[in-house]
Scaffold this active site. Sequence first.
Site, PDB file in Angstrom:
ATOM      1  CG  ASP A   1     -57.782 -14.606   4.962  1.00 61.09           C
ATOM      2  OD1 ASP A   1     -56.797 -14.684   4.198  1.00 61.09           O
ATOM      3  OD2 ASP A   1     -57.993 -13.601   5.655  1.00 61.09           O
ATOM      4  CB  SER A   2     -53.909 -15.574   7.203  1.00 63.74           C
ATOM      5  OG  SER A   2     -54.289 -14.273   6.811  1.00 63.74           O
TER       6      SER A   2
ATOM      7  CB  CYS B   1     -55.629 -16.335   1.835  1.00 60.21           C
ATOM      8  SG  CYS B   1     -54.042 -15.784   2.463  1.00 60.21           S
TER       9      CYS B   1
ATOM     10  CD  GLU C   1     -56.584 -10.718  11.040  1.00 62.76           C
ATOM     11  OE1 GLU C   1     -56.860 -11.356  12.063  1.00 62.76           O
ATOM     12  OE2 GLU C   1     -57.181 -10.893   9.951  1.00 62.76           O
TER      13      GLU C   1
ATOM     14  CB  CYS D   1     -54.259  -8.355   0.426  1.00 62.44           C
ATOM     15  SG  CYS D   1     -54.471  -8.843   2.161  1.00 62.44           S
TER      16      CYS D   1
ATOM     17  CG  HIS E   1     -56.843  -8.813   5.692  1.00 67.62           C
ATOM     18  ND1 HIS E   1     -56.487 -10.086   5.322  1.00 67.62           N
ATOM     19  CD2 HIS E   1     -57.006  -8.841   7.043  1.00 67.62           C
ATOM     20  CE1 HIS E   1     -56.427 -10.847   6.411  1.00 67.62           C
ATOM     21  NE2 HIS E   1     -56.739 -10.116   7.463  1.00 67.62           N
TER      22      HIS E   1
HETATM   23  N1  DGL Z   1     -55.862 -11.805   3.378  1.00 70.25           N
HETATM   24  C1  DGL Z   1     -54.693 -12.474   2.950  1.00 70.25           C
HETATM   25  C2  DGL Z   1     -54.342 -12.184   1.529  1.00 70.25           C
HETATM   26  O1  DGL Z   1     -55.260 -12.102   0.724  1.00 70.25           O
HETATM   27  C3  DGL Z   1     -53.570 -12.668   3.908  1.00 70.25           C
HETATM   28  C4  DGL Z   1     -52.939 -11.545   4.575  1.00 70.25           C
HETATM   29  C5  DGL Z   1     -51.895 -11.989   5.583  1.00 70.25           C
HETATM   30  O2  DGL Z   1     -52.153 -12.888   6.383  1.00 70.25           O
HETATM   31  O3  DGL Z   1     -50.806 -11.396   5.553  1.00 70.25           O
HETATM   32  O4  DGL Z   1     -53.212 -12.092   1.154  1.00 70.25           O
END
Ligand code: DGL
Length: 269
Positions: free
Chosen positions: A7-8, A70, A162, A194, A196
């Site tokens: 993931d990012s 992600c 984050e 997402c 997150h």
């Molecule tokens: N958690 C990620 C997603 O599912 C990335 C969010 C990001 O880095 O903007 O899209």
Amino acid sequence: MAVGIFDSGLGGLTVLDAVQERLPDVPFVYYADSANAPYGVRTADDIYKLTTAATQALFDAGCDLVILACNTASAAALRRMQEGWVPQDKRVLGVFVPLIEALTERSWGDNSPPREVGVKHVALFATPATVSSRAFQRELAFRAIGVDVEGQACGGVVDAIEEGDMILAEAMVRSHVDALKRKMPQPDAAVLGCTHYPLMQEQFQDALGADVKVFSQANLVAESLADYLTRRPEMAGEGTSKFLTSGDPKQVSSRATQFLRRQITFEAA
Ligand code: DGL
């Protein structure tokens, strides 16, 4: 070796948690590209370059199978990677398809023609890059007809998470749900597109109301990975689990520990 989870940043930990619980004997290497997060406000080209570099780091760490935990990377880079970049002896899978199969009441790999399904009005909450890719609508159209999707680009939520600023994240979730409801007053389902966002699932559910079914990916991805590994057991590998980050390991470890409520120690990638 191990299965790679990318993931990012910290969002993919929601997926890692579910896959570890479902597959306790499989070792996982988690890679957080914290130095370059968030991805959701970047161009598709940029996301492709960063995602291939991180996936290569997981291949180099011995992973033959990498899950892009992600949505932004899955939406903006996965197809291009699978078409010309992934080596023959490696596999890279995304997080979109298990979710869409659940939403459209299909079992794994059911490729029958699109049909009418129970949900009619779906709210998609995701990063700006995921919403503008329209990858969700594309995958849905292969499987369902007559489903109206309204995308809400949730700028700022990932940054707040984050940063560990959950009060700001909650305020942003509420304002994005309000914005969505102005466009689609009565969604019957909402997708947290997402990884997150499960960290804010209660707040999404509360703002949407109890009658909206909220789909989140972690358990769906875990089931789908378990199913995949039954068919390809050699991809599960052996070794020990570890956490890598391109960011500051100390800071990333402390946020990760706070989110998962267990000690997580990242090392420099
Ligand atoms: N958690 C990620 C997603 O599912 C990335 C969010 C990001 O880095 O903007 O899209």
